[in-house]
Design an enzyme around this catalytic site. Sequence first.
Site, PDB file in Angstrom:
ATOM      1  N   ARG A  39     -26.302  -0.521  31.611  1.00 53.71           N
ATOM      2  CA  ARG A  39     -25.117  -0.142  32.357  1.00 53.71           C
ATOM      3  C   ARG A  39     -25.498   0.025  33.832  1.00 53.71           C
ATOM      4  O   ARG A  39     -26.662   0.247  34.148  1.00 53.71           O
ATOM      5  CB  ARG A  39     -24.542   1.166  31.814  1.00 53.71           C
ATOM      6  N   LYS A  91     -26.523   6.885  27.650  1.00 47.59           N
ATOM      7  CA  LYS A  91     -25.487   7.887  27.392  1.00 47.59           C
ATOM      8  C   LYS A  91     -26.006   8.962  26.446  1.00 47.59           C
ATOM      9  O   LYS A  91     -26.783   8.677  25.544  1.00 47.59           O
ATOM     10  CB  LYS A  91     -24.257   7.205  26.760  1.00 47.59           C
ATOM     11  N   HIS A 101     -20.657  -4.420  33.585  1.00 51.61           N
ATOM     12  CA  HIS A 101     -20.440  -4.259  32.146  1.00 51.61           C
ATOM     13  C   HIS A 101     -20.162  -5.598  31.480  1.00 51.61           C
ATOM     14  O   HIS A 101     -20.485  -5.784  30.296  1.00 51.61           O
ATOM     15  CB  HIS A 101     -19.293  -3.282  31.883  1.00 51.61           C
ATOM     16  N   ARG A 106     -23.390  -6.973  30.766  1.00 51.10           N
ATOM     17  CA  ARG A 106     -23.907  -6.290  29.564  1.00 51.10           C
ATOM     18  C   ARG A 106     -23.341  -6.950  28.303  1.00 51.10           C
ATOM     19  O   ARG A 106     -24.079  -7.209  27.341  1.00 51.10           O
ATOM     20  CB  ARG A 106     -23.515  -4.817  29.640  1.00 51.10           C
ATOM     21  N   HIS A 108     -26.226   1.387  21.684  1.00 50.47           N
ATOM     22  CA  HIS A 108     -24.987   1.787  21.018  1.00 50.47           C
ATOM     23  C   HIS A 108     -25.296   2.845  19.961  1.00 50.47           C
ATOM     24  O   HIS A 108     -26.276   2.732  19.227  1.00 50.47           O
ATOM     25  CB  HIS A 108     -24.333   0.593  20.325  1.00 50.47           C
ATOM     26  N   TYR A 140     -19.027  -7.776  19.054  1.00 49.93           N
ATOM     27  CA  TYR A 140     -19.461  -9.005  19.713  1.00 49.93           C
ATOM     28  C   TYR A 140     -19.398 -10.190  18.757  1.00 49.93           C
ATOM     29  O   TYR A 140     -19.068 -11.303  19.157  1.00 49.93           O
ATOM     30  CB  TYR A 140     -20.883  -8.839  20.265  1.00 49.93           C
TER      31      TYR A 140
END
Length: 338
Positions: free
Chosen positions: A162, A187, A260, A263, A286, A295
């Site tokens: 990110r 994150k 993003h 990404r 994730h 995806y």
Amino acid sequence: MPNSHPLGPFVRRFLLENMVADRNLSLHTQKSYRDAIRLQLQFIAERYGIDPTHLTVEDVNAEVVRNFLTYLEKQRGSSLATANQRLTAIRSLFHFISQCVPELVDLATQIEAVPLRKTVSPTIPYLEKEEMDALLAVPDRRRHQGQRDYALLLFLYNTGARADEAAHVTVGDLNLGTSPFVRILGKGRKIRLCPLWPHTSKVLRTLLDRRLEGSPEAFVFLNVRGVPITRFGIHTLVERTVARAFIAMPSLRGKRVSPHVIRHSTASHLLRAGVDINTIRAWLGHVSLETTNRYAETDLEMKAKALATCAVTEPGRTLDGKATWRKDRDLMAFLTSL
């Protein structure tokens, strides 16, 4: 009101103690929750005429929260996803309050029961390999600024990081040895190790040069003033690069490309290359495999290949006229994995 509980002290404890000390949430999440609570207090002051300093927990019930969500959507023009983010913050605050004061559990339960708005999951945008190559071809690598731009774009594509994650990578996070990798703080303050391509490692070595021997806490990517680049600076770099790249790659015209999107491109290209979906999940950081599975649902090239493989002209027969799908277990396994 003798049984009322002032809201202010709970808000302070929630933001300063629960989110920071107890849960160690990221600064981005802290700001998001703070903004949600601030907006709700402003709404209550305007709609119900209650000064935030005099607001009690009992003043905020499920109906008030529903009205707040309607206000966000109708008057502020917030998207459903944004409204859901605000609601999540408010739910979390009242869950904390219920833990502190058991007699407020019923009120908190009613607020936590306010449902999230149903949203339509948008199609994940990504770049084709040729489009990504066109972006990487834009920077003039004969100039130092061009070297920085190329290294940053390549790093984003290699790692799927990110913008904020890339902006905070330090020299000490890099290992440019025989098996190069980078340590990324993602994150929720989760750390992941992401492999670097030999080419990426070489480019970073050239960019950093003597800075590799300096402080390990020094940031890798600097702006034109020699200070650490911000996530906003990275967004600007990507937008500027796309504006120049579409001359050679017309398919980029009209596409909204951000860090993003790069990404997403990393994930899609890894998937096409046959990388295991669980490995991609770890690669991108994730929390849920469900996020990564999107995806596989989005990649049109993989769907087209699957369709071409099992296309039929009549029930049970492929284009060459042979009924082979029942025997082709590898194909069936492939379709199951999509």
